[in-house]
Motif scaffolding. Sequence first.
Motif, PDB file in Angstrom:
ATOM      1  N   LEU A 467     -22.765   3.925 -15.809  1.00 21.76           N
ATOM      2  CA  LEU A 467     -21.679   2.946 -15.825  1.00 21.76           C
ATOM      3  C   LEU A 467     -22.206   1.669 -16.467  1.00 21.76           C
ATOM      4  O   LEU A 467     -22.651   0.742 -15.790  1.00 21.76           O
ATOM      5  CB  LEU A 467     -21.175   2.671 -14.405  1.00 21.76           C
ATOM      6  N   SER A 468     -22.186   1.623 -17.768  1.00 21.63           N
ATOM      7  CA  SER A 468     -22.786   0.502 -18.484  1.00 21.63           C
ATOM      8  C   SER A 468     -21.868  -0.702 -18.601  1.00 21.63           C
ATOM      9  O   SER A 468     -22.329  -1.821 -18.813  1.00 21.63           O
ATOM     10  CB  SER A 468     -23.225   0.957 -19.879  1.00 21.63           C
ATOM     11  N   ASN A 469     -20.571  -0.507 -18.483  1.00 22.55           N
ATOM     12  CA  ASN A 469     -19.637  -1.618 -18.652  1.00 22.55           C
ATOM     13  C   ASN A 469     -18.428  -1.398 -17.750  1.00 22.55           C
ATOM     14  O   ASN A 469     -17.607  -0.515 -18.014  1.00 22.55           O
ATOM     15  CB  ASN A 469     -19.206  -1.722 -20.117  1.00 22.55           C
ATOM     16  N   VAL A 470     -18.310  -2.192 -16.683  1.00 21.62           N
ATOM     17  CA  VAL A 470     -17.215  -2.055 -15.724  1.00 21.62           C
ATOM     18  C   VAL A 470     -16.371  -3.326 -15.761  1.00 21.62           C
ATOM     19  O   VAL A 470     -16.881  -4.424 -15.526  1.00 21.62           O
ATOM     20  CB  VAL A 470     -17.748  -1.804 -14.296  1.00 21.62           C
ATOM     21  N   GLU A 471     -15.072  -3.179 -16.056  1.00 18.09           N
ATOM     22  CA  GLU A 471     -14.170  -4.321 -16.176  1.00 18.09           C
ATOM     23  C   GLU A 471     -12.882  -4.048 -15.408  1.00 18.09           C
ATOM     24  O   GLU A 471     -12.527  -2.893 -15.174  1.00 18.09           O
ATOM     25  CB  GLU A 471     -13.808  -4.570 -17.646  1.00 18.09           C
ATOM     26  N   VAL A 472     -12.195  -5.139 -15.037  1.00 15.70           N
ATOM     27  CA  VAL A 472     -10.893  -5.009 -14.386  1.00 15.70           C
ATOM     28  C   VAL A 472      -9.909  -5.960 -15.045  1.00 15.70           C
ATOM     29  O   VAL A 472     -10.288  -6.945 -15.698  1.00 15.70           O
ATOM     30  CB  VAL A 472     -10.970  -5.305 -12.871  1.00 15.70           C
ATOM     31  N   ILE A 512       0.031  -4.891 -11.585  1.00 15.07           N
ATOM     32  CA  ILE A 512      -0.739  -3.684 -11.874  1.00 15.07           C
ATOM     33  C   ILE A 512      -2.197  -4.064 -12.068  1.00 15.07           C
ATOM     34  O   ILE A 512      -2.534  -4.852 -12.952  1.00 15.07           O
ATOM     35  CB  ILE A 512      -0.205  -2.966 -13.129  1.00 15.07           C
ATOM     36  N   PHE A 513      -3.062  -3.499 -11.223  1.00 18.24           N
ATOM     37  CA  PHE A 513      -4.508  -3.762 -11.278  1.00 18.24           C
ATOM     38  C   PHE A 513      -5.178  -2.560 -11.940  1.00 18.24           C
ATOM     39  O   PHE A 513      -4.991  -1.417 -11.516  1.00 18.24           O
ATOM     40  CB  PHE A 513      -5.042  -3.971  -9.855  1.00 18.24           C
ATOM     41  N   GLN A 514      -5.955  -2.803 -13.001  1.00 15.38           N
ATOM     42  CA  GLN A 514      -6.568  -1.726 -13.764  1.00 15.38           C
ATOM     43  C   GLN A 514      -8.093  -1.830 -13.758  1.00 15.38           C
ATOM     44  O   GLN A 514      -8.654  -2.931 -13.673  1.00 15.38           O
ATOM     45  CB  GLN A 514      -6.075  -1.749 -15.212  1.00 15.38           C
ATOM     46  N   VAL A 515      -8.741  -0.660 -13.868  1.00 16.25           N
ATOM     47  CA  VAL A 515     -10.203  -0.585 -13.936  1.00 16.25           C
ATOM     48  C   VAL A 515     -10.575   0.160 -15.210  1.00 16.25           C
ATOM     49  O   VAL A 515     -10.022   1.224 -15.508  1.00 16.25           O
ATOM     50  CB  VAL A 515     -10.802   0.145 -12.717  1.00 16.25           C
ATOM     51  N   ARG A 516     -11.526  -0.382 -15.956  1.00 16.45           N
ATOM     52  CA  ARG A 516     -11.989   0.239 -17.196  1.00 16.45           C
ATOM     53  C   ARG A 516     -13.505   0.415 -17.120  1.00 16.45           C
ATOM     54  O   ARG A 516     -14.220  -0.533 -16.793  1.00 16.45           O
ATOM     55  CB  ARG A 516     -11.597  -0.626 -18.395  1.00 16.45           C
ATOM     56  N   ILE A 517     -13.979   1.639 -17.418  1.00 15.85           N
ATOM     57  CA  ILE A 517     -15.412   1.951 -17.359  1.00 15.85           C
ATOM     58  C   ILE A 517     -15.855   2.449 -18.724  1.00 15.85           C
ATOM     59  O   ILE A 517     -15.278   3.408 -19.256  1.00 15.85           O
ATOM     60  CB  ILE A 517     -15.704   3.005 -16.281  1.00 15.85           C
ATOM     61  N   GLU A 523     -10.390   7.072 -13.794  1.00 12.90           N
ATOM     62  CA  GLU A 523      -9.456   8.041 -13.232  1.00 12.90           C
ATOM     63  C   GLU A 523      -8.705   7.466 -12.032  1.00 12.90           C
ATOM     64  O   GLU A 523      -7.573   7.842 -11.770  1.00 12.90           O
ATOM     65  CB  GLU A 523     -10.197   9.311 -12.821  1.00 12.90           C
ATOM     66  N   LEU A 524      -9.320   6.561 -11.286  1.00 14.73           N
ATOM     67  CA  LEU A 524      -8.685   5.990 -10.096  1.00 14.73           C
ATOM     68  C   LEU A 524      -7.717   4.855 -10.431  1.00 14.73           C
ATOM     69  O   LEU A 524      -7.076   4.288  -9.549  1.00 14.73           O
ATOM     70  CB  LEU A 524      -9.745   5.500  -9.118  1.00 14.73           C
ATOM     71  N   SER A 525      -7.628   4.489 -11.688  1.00 12.88           N
ATOM     72  CA  SER A 525      -6.806   3.364 -12.144  1.00 12.88           C
ATOM     73  C   SER A 525      -5.529   3.881 -12.799  1.00 12.88           C
ATOM     74  O   SER A 525      -5.534   4.975 -13.389  1.00 12.88           O
ATOM     75  CB  SER A 525      -7.616   2.529 -13.134  1.00 12.88           C
ATOM     76  N   PRO A 526      -4.391   3.087 -12.662  1.00 12.94           N
ATOM     77  CA  PRO A 526      -4.262   1.773 -12.042  1.00 12.94           C
ATOM     78  C   PRO A 526      -3.843   1.869 -10.583  1.00 12.94           C
ATOM     79  O   PRO A 526      -3.465   2.939 -10.104  1.00 12.94           O
ATOM     80  CB  PRO A 526      -3.146   1.134 -12.868  1.00 12.94           C
ATOM     81  N   VAL A 527      -3.919   0.700  -9.897  1.00  5.88           N
ATOM     82  CA  VAL A 527      -3.401   0.578  -8.540  1.00  5.88           C
ATOM     83  C   VAL A 527      -2.465  -0.628  -8.505  1.00  5.88           C
ATOM     84  O   VAL A 527      -2.408  -1.419  -9.442  1.00  5.88           O
ATOM     85  CB  VAL A 527      -4.535   0.416  -7.505  1.00  5.88           C
ATOM     86  N   VAL A 528      -1.728  -0.757  -7.399  1.00  5.88           N
ATOM     87  CA  VAL A 528      -0.727  -1.820  -7.270  1.00  5.88           C
ATOM     88  C   VAL A 528      -1.244  -2.911  -6.339  1.00  5.88           C
ATOM     89  O   VAL A 528      -1.783  -2.619  -5.267  1.00  5.88           O
ATOM     90  CB  VAL A 528       0.602  -1.256  -6.733  1.00  5.88           C
ATOM     91  N   ALA A 529      -1.098  -4.171  -6.768  1.00  5.86           N
ATOM     92  CA  ALA A 529      -1.410  -5.337  -5.937  1.00  5.86           C
ATOM     93  C   ALA A 529      -0.120  -6.137  -5.761  1.00  5.86           C
ATOM     94  O   ALA A 529       0.504  -6.541  -6.746  1.00  5.86           O
ATOM     95  CB  ALA A 529      -2.488  -6.191  -6.586  1.00  5.86           C
ATOM     96  N   GLU A 530       0.293  -6.356  -4.496  1.00  5.41           N
ATOM     97  CA  GLU A 530       1.551  -7.048  -4.230  1.00  5.41           C
ATOM     98  C   GLU A 530       1.271  -8.351  -3.485  1.00  5.41           C
ATOM     99  O   GLU A 530       0.521  -8.364  -2.494  1.00  5.41           O
ATOM    100  CB  GLU A 530       2.480  -6.144  -3.410  1.00  5.41           C
ATOM    101  N   HIS A 531       1.860  -9.445  -3.975  1.00  7.91           N
ATOM    102  CA  HIS A 531       1.653 -10.774  -3.390  1.00  7.91           C
ATOM    103  C   HIS A 531       2.973 -11.277  -2.794  1.00  7.91           C
ATOM    104  O   HIS A 531       4.011 -11.210  -3.454  1.00  7.91           O
ATOM    105  CB  HIS A 531       1.177 -11.770  -4.459  1.00  7.91           C
ATOM    106  N   PHE A 532       2.927 -11.800  -1.552  1.00  7.31           N
ATOM    107  CA  PHE A 532       4.130 -12.351  -0.923  1.00  7.31           C
ATOM    108  C   PHE A 532       3.945 -13.838  -0.640  1.00  7.31           C
ATOM    109  O   PHE A 532       2.824 -14.364  -0.686  1.00  7.31           O
ATOM    110  CB  PHE A 532       4.464 -11.587   0.369  1.00  7.31           C
TER     111      PHE A 532
END
Length: 668
Positions: A467-472, A512-517, A523-532
């Motif tokens: 995992l040389s480059n992990v970004e979100v 929408i929260f995304q992960v890039r490797i 594979e686990l991306s994207p996920v949902v982040a909800e703010h109230f």
Amino acid sequence: LTSCSLRTSAEGRPLLVQGGAPLREAAGAMAMRRVSSVLVAAALSYGVVALQPCREMYTAGQPWRNCLVEIGGLAIQGPEAFGSQFNATFKDFLTTKYQASHGLEFESYALNFNQNFEYVSGKKLDFIYSNPAAYVCMMVEFSLITVASMINLRKGNALERFAGVIFSRKNSTFSTVESLRQARVAAVSISGLGAMQLQQAELLKLGLNVMTDPQQLIFTGNQNKIVEDVENGRADVGFVRTDMIDRSVDAGTTDWNFFQVINLYNDTSFPFRRSTDFTPEWPIGALPHVPFDILELVGSALMELDSSSTDPTLQTPTVSGKFATWVPPMNYFALLSMLESIGYYSASQRKCLRADDVYSAINCPTGYVKRAEPDIMCTAGCQTGYTCICKPCAQLKTPELVLSAEALDTDWAGSVDVPALEAKTEFSTPCQRMGRCIYVASGQRHRWKLLDQIGEESRTKINAPLLSNVEVRLRFDANWVPLAVANVTLADGTRTQEYTLNTTAGDIGTHIFQVRINGQQAELSPVVAEHFSPPRRLIICGPGQQAQNNGTCTDCPAGTYGTLEGTGVDQKAVCWPCQPGQHQPMSNQSSCLPCAPGTFTDSLGAVACRACEVGTSTLGKDGASECLRCEPGQRAETVASPRCSLCDRGTFSDIEGSSECAPCEAGM
């Protein structure tokens, strides 16, 4: 020399061929002249004529005449065995059949597995005879045209199909499919159909993967050696094609009483014991450049061969070839699904796996990764000439990567109802792809965490990608942000890495929260982040006070007054500035005072009122925001005059804003 022929290699060098096998290829002008002179002399003495390959002499659409047709065949038992078995068919019979009528000569060549694909892809042949798995791969990739299928002859049985056998020594503990997990398994090669792939596919259906479960895979290169090694205890389990053990028994080298068949099919319609599904017998096919009439000539000639014929010309080739006859092409496409199941064929690429070595040909199942080559090549106990591999595929922890989030301490304003906020907040651990991972208030500080359950050290050992480059990306339209990395140790002692990012929840809504490797979406991306919106609590303040963000009440300062705005939980104590014409010299007041007549304020938040200047007044009114100038005939002699006074008799003022009246002149 009577069995030799002169050919030209693909590079243009003279090639001396005997019995279908190249004897030497001349390199250099002197050697070229020497070989050429010998062959020319031989040709003159014995009438040998060197023919050029048909495909090199003619272009598309031209008939093939007086030229050489070349047939390659997969020699699973070596070139010598192939020549003695099939030269009588592919070379002698076909040449005899068509030399006089068409001037065609036929030559056959023994090829290994990699040469199969090399010669077909390079168009170095006209026809190819190969095992069904390799053939159907080449058929799909290189558009081969199937000419005929062989009917094998085994112990007097004409067979159009064969299967695989899984066997062990009788009375050994290796008697079930499950027992193979502890076994040393011998197969012919990683690409062998009857002695590897059929068994691999069958066991996969039964829940066992030969690339992950057995203790060792032994590739002997020869099925006779597999039988010998199982009998002598050098292997626990063997893979061979049906009738292989029977042939060894007939040759007097072993006995069926030494062995037991694992996963034995109860099939009385087939004369040999088997452990797998069937596959059609070996085919012969033509490359696309072969004219259709030549294809028909070869197919029809092969189908004339008959082991029961009284004509020696038609019967003799079947004896050396150990077959009964040839029939119109059988269906080989069903093999593709079998090859796809074991990872040997890619339907999307329409291509089969090919490799020059065992390591490159290893295909690990989903959830596993190929270990580094030095770690899987187990030489202890591996016989000379064999290739032995041990546990080539390492299982990845499931899931390989775990995404989660956690709350961080947040300095909330006093008006925020923290208990209600905490009861509403949700962190789903671990985060699931396309699922809601966090439900937090806007302003909540939190940490995103990506845990690598394998770790850089283990990834290097098992040859897994680093995992040389992990970004979100915190929202769909945001920039990619790199994560900080730290070494951690898991509960099981695994040393690994955790990638983190501390952030604060922003705009209210769904994001929408995304992960890039390594530049690719994880594979686990994207996920949902909800703010109230943070819930507020009711702060009760007295008249003349206001609520602060820290939850306390403070007095409204001089120049202001306090009121309550809103209702219920939204009610709020607020200080407002006094309006023009009003003042408030004291703090903690609920109202402002009007300016007295003769005084005014023209600004907000006045603490005191200012006196009207001479010549002006408030016309006797209070709460004035300005002083008005006295009209002509009036005066205001002092500051803070509530009203303007009329001029006395005999006096006057003829301008606005006068502070005094002047006496009238004589006669007026």
